[in-house]
Write a protein that holds these residues in place. Structure first.
Motif, PDB file in Angstrom:
ATOM      1  N   SER A  88       3.466   1.984  -7.361  1.00  0.00           N
ATOM      2  CA  SER A  88       2.430   1.190  -6.703  1.00  0.00           C
ATOM      3  C   SER A  88       2.056  -0.021  -7.551  1.00  0.00           C
ATOM      4  O   SER A  88       1.562   0.135  -8.673  1.00  0.00           O
ATOM      5  N   ARG A  89       2.271  -1.216  -7.014  1.00  0.00           N
ATOM      6  CA  ARG A  89       1.865  -2.433  -7.710  1.00  0.00           C
ATOM      7  C   ARG A  89       0.356  -2.445  -7.924  1.00  0.00           C
ATOM      8  O   ARG A  89      -0.134  -2.838  -8.985  1.00  0.00           O
ATOM      9  N   GLU A  90      -0.400  -2.032  -6.914  1.00  0.00           N
ATOM     10  CA  GLU A  90      -1.854  -2.061  -7.005  1.00  0.00           C
ATOM     11  C   GLU A  90      -2.356  -1.146  -8.117  1.00  0.00           C
ATOM     12  O   GLU A  90      -3.283  -1.505  -8.864  1.00  0.00           O
ATOM     13  N   ASP A  91      -1.737   0.028  -8.255  1.00  0.00           N
ATOM     14  CA  ASP A  91      -2.161   0.950  -9.306  1.00  0.00           C
ATOM     15  C   ASP A  91      -1.851   0.384 -10.690  1.00  0.00           C
ATOM     16  O   ASP A  91      -2.656   0.508 -11.623  1.00  0.00           O
TER      17      ASP A  91
END
Length: 252
Positions: free
Chosen positions: A225-228
């Motif tokens: 996950s890029r967001e994580d």
């Protein structure tokens, strides 16, 4: 100095990006491509003539170098072939690794010396490319692997981790850099093996400890996950944080 992201997908090429490759341009400097993973040769053609670039390889895992056999084809068989040889810097066994990948048949090795002017990195021994000075720093990754530090004539500095686990060397590589282009291959967990990759937390920690001006996260695999990873980096580092995308351009 300007960075154009040709590919940034970690470990494999992804649905929206080739694997690792970054076009670096600066005044009075021939175009440089840092790493040359699968899909990078195609993306490069949007921005520069592949016959005119120099190539800097951080290490020889497939996702960082295996479009080089395609570049050999480009230089050997293009109807208007480039003059001279492509200048390439990489680990000591680059000729063997790329020669095997480019060979006609199994068990053979392509002699790439007709096409490639190959030089092995010498740790922290500066190499000048026009207006840029490049130094290679050994980092903590299973093969012979280097992070690269690129400095222009105004003293502006880009530090690129390549692939590495958390180590003192990567902090020193990044020390005081204006921009840190850091791998962040996975989220943080105590069961992650040491000496392979950085988590988002560790990439942010390197940026904080080294006092960099901006953190660019890269080498994020399609399954991470890029967001994580971005959130993890921001938990450690208070400066600007961005996860790069193919086609993005950044100024150092």
């Amino acid at each position: 100095m300007r960075i154009t992201v040709l590919g940034c997908s970690g470990s494999v090429s992804g649905p929206d990006s080739p694997a690792s490759g970054y076009l670096v341009s600066a005044p009075d400097t021939p175009p440089i491509v840092v790493d040359f993973g699968p899909g990078v040769l195609g993306a490069l053609q949007r921005y520069a003539d592949p016959g005119e670039v120099s190539i800097l390889l951080s290490h020889l895992h497939a996702d960082h170098c295996l479009d080089l056999p395609g570049l050999l084809v480009w230089r050997r068989y293009h109807p208007n072939p480039p003059t001279g040889k492509a200048l390439v810097y990489g680990p000591a066994d680059t000729a063997t690794r790329i020669g095997v990948a480019s060979a006609e048949c199994g068990g053979e090795m392509d002699d790439i010396s007709d096409t490639i002017d190959l030089h092995a990195w010498k740790e922290q021994d500066p190499v000048v490319f026009g207006g840029l000075t490049v130094t290679a720093h050994r980092v903590d990754h299973p093969p012979e692997a280097y992070g690269l530090r690129l400095t222009d004539t105004d003293g502006r500095t880009l530090a690129y981790t390549g692939d590495t686990g958390m180590c003192d060397q990567v902090v020193e590589l990044a020390r005081g850099a204006d921009v840190l282009l850091s791998e962040a291959s996975w989220t943080d967990s105590p069961d992650r093996p040491a000496g392979i990759h950085l988590s988002g937390v560790e990439a942010g920690r390197v940026a904080r400890m080294a006092g960099v001006g901006e953190l660019l996260l890269t080498h994020i695999p399609p399954w991470t996950s890029r967001e994580d990873v971005i959130a993890e980096a921001k938990s450690e580092y208070s400066g600007p944080v961005h996860a790069v995308s193919a086609g993005s351009v950044y100024t150092v």
